[in-house]
Enzyme design. Sequence first.
Site, mmCIF file in Angstrom:
data_model
loop_
_atom_site.group_PDB
_atom_site.id
_atom_site.type_symbol
_atom_site.label_atom_id
_atom_site.label_comp_id
_atom_site.label_asym_id
_atom_site.label_seq_id
_atom_site.Cartn_x
_atom_site.Cartn_y
_atom_site.Cartn_z
ATOM 1 C CD1 TRP A 1 -33.046 69.578 -33.517
ATOM 2 C CD2 TRP A 1 -32.323 70.455 -31.589
ATOM 3 N NE1 TRP A 1 -32.280 70.672 -33.821
ATOM 4 C CE2 TRP A 1 -31.826 71.236 -32.663
ATOM 5 C CE3 TRP A 1 -32.001 70.815 -30.287
ATOM 6 C CZ2 TRP A 1 -31.025 72.363 -32.448
ATOM 7 C CZ3 TRP A 1 -31.193 71.927 -30.078
ATOM 8 C CH2 TRP A 1 -30.723 72.682 -31.158
ATOM 9 C CG ASP A 2 -36.326 71.077 -35.900
ATOM 10 O OD1 ASP A 2 -35.404 70.280 -35.651
ATOM 11 O OD2 ASP A 2 -36.354 71.789 -36.918
ATOM 12 C CD GLU B 1 -27.721 69.445 -38.376
ATOM 13 O OE1 GLU B 1 -28.159 69.894 -39.454
ATOM 14 O OE2 GLU B 1 -28.381 68.705 -37.620
ATOM 15 C CD GLN C 1 -28.746 75.365 -34.569
ATOM 16 O OE1 GLN C 1 -29.511 75.905 -33.799
ATOM 17 N NE2 GLN C 1 -29.080 74.329 -35.297
#
Length: 974
Positions: free
Chosen positions: A570-571, A711, A826
Site C-alpha cells: 500500500w506504500d 502492525e 503507526q
Amino acid sequence: MSGSRAAHSTSTHRWQEDPASAADRPVLRAVVFDLDGVLTDTAEYHYQAWQQLADEEGLAFDREINERLRGVSREQSLDIVLAGRALPATTRKAWLERKNAYYVALLGRLTSADLLPGAQALVTACREAGMATAIASASRNTPTVLAGLGIAELFDAVVDGNSVVRSKPEPDVFLAAAERLGVPAGQCVVLEDAEAGVVGALQAGMWVVGLGPAVRVGRAHARFADLSAVDLATLRDAIAAAAWTVRQHDGSADSVRHQETVFTIGNGHFCVRGSFEEGHPGQAPASFMHGVWDAMPVQVTELAALPAWWGIDLWVDGARLQPHVGMLTGLERQLDLRTGLLTRGFEWTSAPGAPRVAVRFERFVSLDDRHTAAVRVGVTLLSGDSATLRVRAGLNAHVENTGLVHWDLLGQHADGGSANLLTRTRTSGIILGSAAVVQADPALRTGSGDADGQPCVELNGLLQPGRTTMVTKFVAIVSGVDHEDPWAHAQALAGQAAGGGWERLQAASSARWAALWRYADVLVDGAPEAQIALRYNVFQLLIAAPRFTEQASLGAKTLSGFGYRHHVFWDTEIFMLPPFVFSEPQVARNMLMYRWHRLPEARAKAAANGYRGAQFPWESADSGAEVTPTWVPHFANPHELVRIWTGDVEIHITADIAFAVLQYWRVSGDDGFLRAHGAELVLDGARFWASAAHLEADGRYHYRDVIGPDEYHERVDDNAYTNYFARWHLQQAAALLDWLAEHAPADAARLRTHLQLDDDETDRWRDVADRVLLPVDPDTDLLEQFEGYLQLTDVDLPTLRSPARTTSMQQRLGIEGCARTQHLKQPDVLMLAYLLPDVLTARQHQVNYDYYDPRTDHEHGSSLGPSISAVLACRAGRPDLGYAHFLRAARADLLDVRHNAGDGIHGASAGGLWQAAVFGFVGLRVRDDGTVTCDPMLPDAWQGVRLRCRVHGRDHLVEVARSSGGVSATVTVE
Ligand code: G6P
Ligand code: MG
C-alpha cells in the site's frame, strides 16, 4: 505570527525581493563571515602564541595540533593542547591570559595588508548588492582584529566569543548574528574555514560555504580553497547548486551500504546503487530494471540484480586501485539532483612512495534513452614523472541477489572497443542483452578480455604529469520484456550512444530532467536541509517509478536495494503515488494500470478466500498473485520463524487502491481512465468488501481477524481504518455508478454486464455501508483502533518518549508483549483521519489526535508514520511539532536514522515527505470542481514555498510566503 494560518489570498509574492535570485534559487539576504581563516589568517599568530606558551610550560605542541584549534574557543583550545591533563583553575586562568597576551601583542602588527585575497572585495560586493553582512567568530579579540584590518564598519553585526556562552560547534554565534541582522537563518550564507564552524552553521540552519580542504570543511554545502576566486555571483551559484546536491565527504567503511543506497541513480526503467566502479569490501552492489523478475525461495519472486555494467578497474604501476588499500584522501562524492549526474573524486596512492593519482568517476543513467547509461573516469598523475595505467572496463554476469544466483550465461564477446553479454534468468527465462562500448585516450593500447561471464575491454598506457587520461564507457541494457531481440538492440544502442559522445548523451538526459523538475520541484525558502531533502526524496521516486510501462509499479524500497524484494505494498498507492498525481500524471496512471492488469489475480485471491470481487494482495510483484512470505526469521533470533499474517488478513489495501484511483481521477480529470479502467478497480473492490463483511446478531456488519496499518497489533476485529475504509469504498462505488450512469452510460452498461452487477448487489453495498460497525464512542468521540484496544495495557510513556531509546517498542517488548499494550507502530485512526478527513467531526479529529499521537512509536515504529504525523500536527495547529516529524522522515535515508537505509530507500517515507510539505505545510487541496486551494501552516524556519502542479490538465503555480502580516498563499493558473 509564526505558524499562523492565513486566509487564502492574493498578495505580491516576495521572491522578487531578492532580485539576484532567479525563481529556482535559494533566497540569500545575508552573508555571515567567520573571521580567523576567512577574512584574515590569524591562525599563524594563534600558532605562535600557543607555541610560546607550550615551550614555556613544556607542553607538546606543533602546527598539526594548531590545525585542530581552528574555530574553537580559547578555553577549548587549551583543553586540546592539554590533551586530558588536569590543571588547577588558577593555573588554567593564568595560562589562558598569557597565551592571549602573546596573541594580542602579535595582533598589534595587523594591518589591512593582512586581509586575505578576495575577502574585502566580497564583503563590499555583498553590501553593494543590498545584502546584510555580519561577523560570527569564536574569538574574543574580534574587535581588535577588525580594527587592525580596518574593516569594522563593513559589518552590520559583529558577534564574537564575548557575546555568546556556547561557542562553535554550537550554533549560537550564527543564530545571534542572524537575529541581530533581522534575517531568517535559512536566508544566511556562512563562510567558514573550520570544521567546528561548519557544523555550527549547519546546526543553525544556514547555507554554509567551506574554505579549505574537504577533510576540514567537507560537510559544508559548497567548498572553495579560499576566497581568492570567489565573487558574489560565484557564491550565489554555489549555493544554488548546493540546493540540488547531495554530498558525501568521508568514506567510512561502516556506511558503505548506506551510501550505496543514498547515491542510487536511475531513469524510471532501471536504477543503479551508488556502488563503486572499482568495488569495495562490504558493499551490496546492484542495478535493477523493471520487469526482470525471477523466482526465489520464501519471498517468492524478486527483481534479478542485473549483470554489473558500471565496473571500471584501474591499476597504477601495477597496483590495483582499491579504496580500502593504500591511502585515499580528499574524497568528495556528489549527486546532482538536477541532472542525475553522480561524481566521485579522490586522491590515491597504493603505498608510501608509489605514484599518487587523482581519480574522478562520473556516471548517469539516461533519462532520454531508457536503456542507456554512461560511466567515465579521469586519472591524473600527481607525483613522479610517469606511471603505467591499466584499465579494465567490461560487463560481469557473476552477480547475485544476497546469495542467490539468477542468471545463466548464454553468450559473450569482446574486442578492443566493446564488450557484450547475453544472459537469461533461471526460472522466469527472461533474456537480457548487455553491451558496453569503451572510448579512451588514443595513447592507450586497447585489447580485450573474455573470462567466463566477464567480457571486457582492456587498456594500457602511461600516465604523465599534468594530463588527465579519460576512459568512457557507454552501456545499454535491454531485456526480453521490452524488446524481441534484446542483445542486438543493446549493441546498437551502446554504439549509438558512443557515436554521439558523453556530452550529447548527458545534455539530452539533462533536458528531460529539467522538464520533469518543472513540475516535481518543491522550492523551500529558508530551510536548507529541508530543501535538499525534499528534492532528494522526490528524485528517488522519479528515478524508480515506472515511467515507460504499465506493467510495473514502485516497490517499497524503490529500485534501490534488496529490501522487501521490490514487492509493491500500500506504500505505493497511499504514500508514493500522490507526488506523481500532481506532477507527472502519466506515471501515476502507469502505476494504477499495473493494478488494473492484475485484476484477474486479485479476483482469484478473493475467490480462494471464499469472497467475490477483487481482493488485492498485500504484497504484489510480477503476476499480481499474493507474494507475502508466510514465515520469516525472527528479527532477534534468525533460528526462530515468525508467521507473517499480512498476506492473509491485511485487507485494507483493496480500499487503498480505490482511494488512489479516485484521487488520481479527481486531480487529473482523466475521465477516460476512470471509464475504461479505474471504475472497474473501484467496483470490483467494493464487491469484495460487501462479500467479506459478516452480518452478526447485533445487526452490524463486521470485519474480523484483520490487520490494520498498525502492525504491532495483528489479527484484530473491527479495525477502525479497515471498517471506515470499507464503508467509504462501498459508498464511493455506489456514487461512481451514479456518475457513470449520468456521464458515461455506455461504460456503465458495459461494466454492469462485464461484472454482472445487479441492483440486489448494489443494494447490499448500501446496506453494508450503512450498517458496518464503526467503533466510535459517542460520549468521548474516541474511535477505538480495534475491538478491545482501549482495554489493553496503556503505553509506557517514559520509555516511549525517552530520547535515549534506540530500539522500537516491539523490539523491547517482544511481538506478543507489544501486542498486549497500546503502543502503536503507526496510528490507524489518525491515518484514517489524514486520508478521509471528512468522515470525522472536528471534535473527533481533536480527541483522537490527542489520544493516539502520544501513543505512537514515532522514532522507531513505522517509517511511514513521521510524514503523516507531520501533516496531522499541522492540522492540529502545531507546524513546528510537524516539522520535527518532517525532519525525521527527511533523515530516514540521507542520515540513516533508522539504521536500515542500506536495504534501500524508504519509498513511502519519501512520498510522505512530499505530502507533508504539500498537504501539510502548504495545505494544498483540490476541490471537486478542480479548484486548487491552500491553507498554509509553515514551520517557523520556512519563509516560503513554491511549487507547480498539474490539476485537470492545467498548470498551477502555488506560492506561499511569510511576511510581517502572516503567511499568505497564491495559486495562479498558468
Ligand atoms: C578563532 C580561531 C581559534 C581561536 C578562537 C578564539 O575561532 O580560529 O583558533 O581559538 O578564535 O580566539 P580568541 O581570540 O578568543 O582566543
Ligand atoms: Mg575560522
